[in-house]
Scaffold this motif. Sequence first.
Motif, mmCIF file in Angstrom:
data_model
loop_
_atom_site.group_PDB
_atom_site.id
_atom_site.type_symbol
_atom_site.label_atom_id
_atom_site.label_comp_id
_atom_site.label_asym_id
_atom_site.label_seq_id
_atom_site.Cartn_x
_atom_site.Cartn_y
_atom_site.Cartn_z
ATOM 1 N N ASP A 21 4.491 5.910 -72.412
ATOM 2 C CA ASP A 21 4.120 7.325 -72.316
ATOM 3 C C ASP A 21 2.615 7.488 -72.203
ATOM 4 O OD1 ASP A 21 6.686 8.332 -72.354
ATOM 5 O OD2 ASP A 21 6.734 8.516 -74.537
ATOM 6 N N TYR A 22 1.858 6.689 -72.950
ATOM 7 C CA TYR A 22 0.402 6.778 -72.887
ATOM 8 C C TYR A 22 -0.111 6.352 -71.513
ATOM 9 C CZ TYR A 22 -4.512 6.056 -73.853
ATOM 10 O OH TYR A 22 -5.877 6.108 -73.802
ATOM 11 N N VAL A 23 0.422 5.275 -70.998
ATOM 12 C CA VAL A 23 -0.016 4.761 -69.695
ATOM 13 C C VAL A 23 0.307 5.769 -68.595
ATOM 14 C CG1 VAL A 23 0.405 2.971 -67.963
ATOM 15 C CG2 VAL A 23 0.109 2.345 -70.356
ATOM 16 N N ALA A 24 1.483 6.392 -68.665
ATOM 17 C CA ALA A 24 1.864 7.373 -67.650
ATOM 18 C C ALA A 24 0.988 8.619 -67.722
ATOM 19 C CB ALA A 24 3.333 7.752 -67.819
ATOM 20 N N SER A 25 0.585 9.021 -68.908
ATOM 21 C CA SER A 25 -0.219 10.232 -69.065
ATOM 22 C C SER A 25 -1.702 10.005 -68.834
ATOM 23 C CB SER A 25 -0.018 10.808 -70.464
ATOM 24 O OG SER A 25 1.322 11.189 -70.632
ATOM 25 N N HIS A 26 -2.176 8.793 -69.050
ATOM 26 C CA HIS A 26 -3.603 8.476 -68.929
ATOM 27 C C HIS A 26 -3.782 7.368 -67.904
ATOM 28 C CE1 HIS A 26 -3.124 10.208 -72.980
ATOM 29 N NE2 HIS A 26 -4.274 10.786 -72.697
ATOM 30 N N ARG A 27 -3.502 7.683 -66.648
ATOM 31 C CA ARG A 27 -3.547 6.659 -65.605
ATOM 32 C C ARG A 27 -4.948 6.121 -65.363
ATOM 33 N NH1 ARG A 27 -0.647 10.711 -63.639
ATOM 34 N NH2 ARG A 27 -2.252 11.310 -62.172
ATOM 35 N N ALA A 28 -5.971 6.891 -65.658
ATOM 36 C CA ALA A 28 -7.348 6.460 -65.397
ATOM 37 C C ALA A 28 -7.856 5.506 -66.480
ATOM 38 C CB ALA A 28 -8.264 7.666 -65.294
ATOM 39 N N CYS A 38 -1.762 25.110 -59.812
ATOM 40 C CA CYS A 38 -0.367 24.961 -60.247
ATOM 41 C C CYS A 38 0.334 23.879 -59.439
ATOM 42 C CB CYS A 38 0.378 26.283 -60.113
ATOM 43 S SG CYS A 38 -0.131 27.533 -61.298
ATOM 44 N N TRP A 39 0.093 23.850 -58.139
ATOM 45 C CA TRP A 39 0.694 22.830 -57.276
ATOM 46 C C TRP A 39 0.210 21.437 -57.679
ATOM 47 C CZ3 TRP A 39 4.764 22.614 -54.397
ATOM 48 C CH2 TRP A 39 4.926 21.558 -53.501
ATOM 49 N N ALA A 40 -1.086 21.315 -57.943
ATOM 50 C CA ALA A 40 -1.638 20.022 -58.356
ATOM 51 C C ALA A 40 -1.042 19.581 -59.691
ATOM 52 C CB ALA A 40 -3.157 20.104 -58.446
ATOM 53 N N ALA A 41 -0.860 20.516 -60.611
ATOM 54 C CA ALA A 41 -0.262 20.184 -61.908
ATOM 55 C C ALA A 41 1.188 19.743 -61.739
ATOM 56 C CB ALA A 41 -0.348 21.384 -62.847
ATOM 57 N N LEU A 42 1.908 20.392 -60.843
ATOM 58 C CA LEU A 42 3.295 20.009 -60.587
ATOM 59 C C LEU A 42 3.379 18.607 -59.998
ATOM 60 C CD1 LEU A 42 6.330 20.773 -60.409
ATOM 61 C CD2 LEU A 42 5.841 21.590 -58.099
ATOM 62 N N LEU A 43 2.520 18.304 -59.038
ATOM 63 C CA LEU A 43 2.511 16.967 -58.445
ATOM 64 C C LEU A 43 2.122 15.907 -59.462
ATOM 65 C CD1 LEU A 43 0.914 17.679 -54.950
ATOM 66 C CD2 LEU A 43 3.327 17.334 -55.509
ATOM 67 N N ASP A 44 1.166 16.230 -60.347
ATOM 68 C CA ASP A 44 0.762 15.296 -61.390
ATOM 69 C C ASP A 44 1.910 15.043 -62.364
ATOM 70 O OD1 ASP A 44 -1.318 13.706 -62.651
ATOM 71 O OD2 ASP A 44 -1.265 15.208 -64.260
ATOM 72 N N TRP A 45 2.625 16.092 -62.719
ATOM 73 C CA TRP A 45 3.770 15.950 -63.617
ATOM 74 C C TRP A 45 4.848 15.070 -62.983
ATOM 75 C CZ3 TRP A 45 8.791 17.852 -62.767
ATOM 76 C CH2 TRP A 45 9.667 17.678 -63.847
ATOM 77 N N LYS A 46 5.145 15.303 -61.683
ATOM 78 C CA LYS A 46 6.146 14.490 -61.000
ATOM 79 C C LYS A 46 5.736 13.025 -60.950
ATOM 80 C CE LYS A 46 8.150 15.817 -57.303
ATOM 81 N NZ LYS A 46 8.450 16.307 -55.950
ATOM 82 N N LEU A 47 4.456 12.761 -60.753
ATOM 83 C CA LEU A 47 3.972 11.383 -60.719
ATOM 84 C C LEU A 47 4.118 10.727 -62.088
ATOM 85 C CD1 LEU A 47 2.676 9.117 -59.116
ATOM 86 C CD2 LEU A 47 0.449 10.079 -59.716
ATOM 87 N N ARG A 48 3.806 11.466 -63.160
ATOM 88 C CA ARG A 48 3.976 10.916 -64.513
ATOM 89 C C ARG A 48 5.434 10.569 -64.789
ATOM 90 N NH1 ARG A 48 0.610 15.206 -66.179
ATOM 91 N NH2 ARG A 48 2.414 16.190 -67.135
#
Length: 80
Positions: A63-70, A27-37
Amino acid sequence: MDTPYIVVGSPHAIAPARPRFAVIGRCWAALLDWKLRVQIRVRLNNLSDHELQDIGIARGEIDYVASHRAVDPRSAVYPP
């Protein structure tokens, strides 16, 4: 009479607690990922169209670039 005792520090004492901490960690990792997006979207939206064109991103791709950084959206145009 057989009475099981769990010794503090033994694997049996730690094992039941691990799944709970694993869930909290995910959950913490998902929250940090969301904040980064969100930060990436804000920064890219603050760029002008010319600046976005310089880095090879259209405004509609933010939106695509922010969600698919890899994934590099330019790879279809410029294969490595």
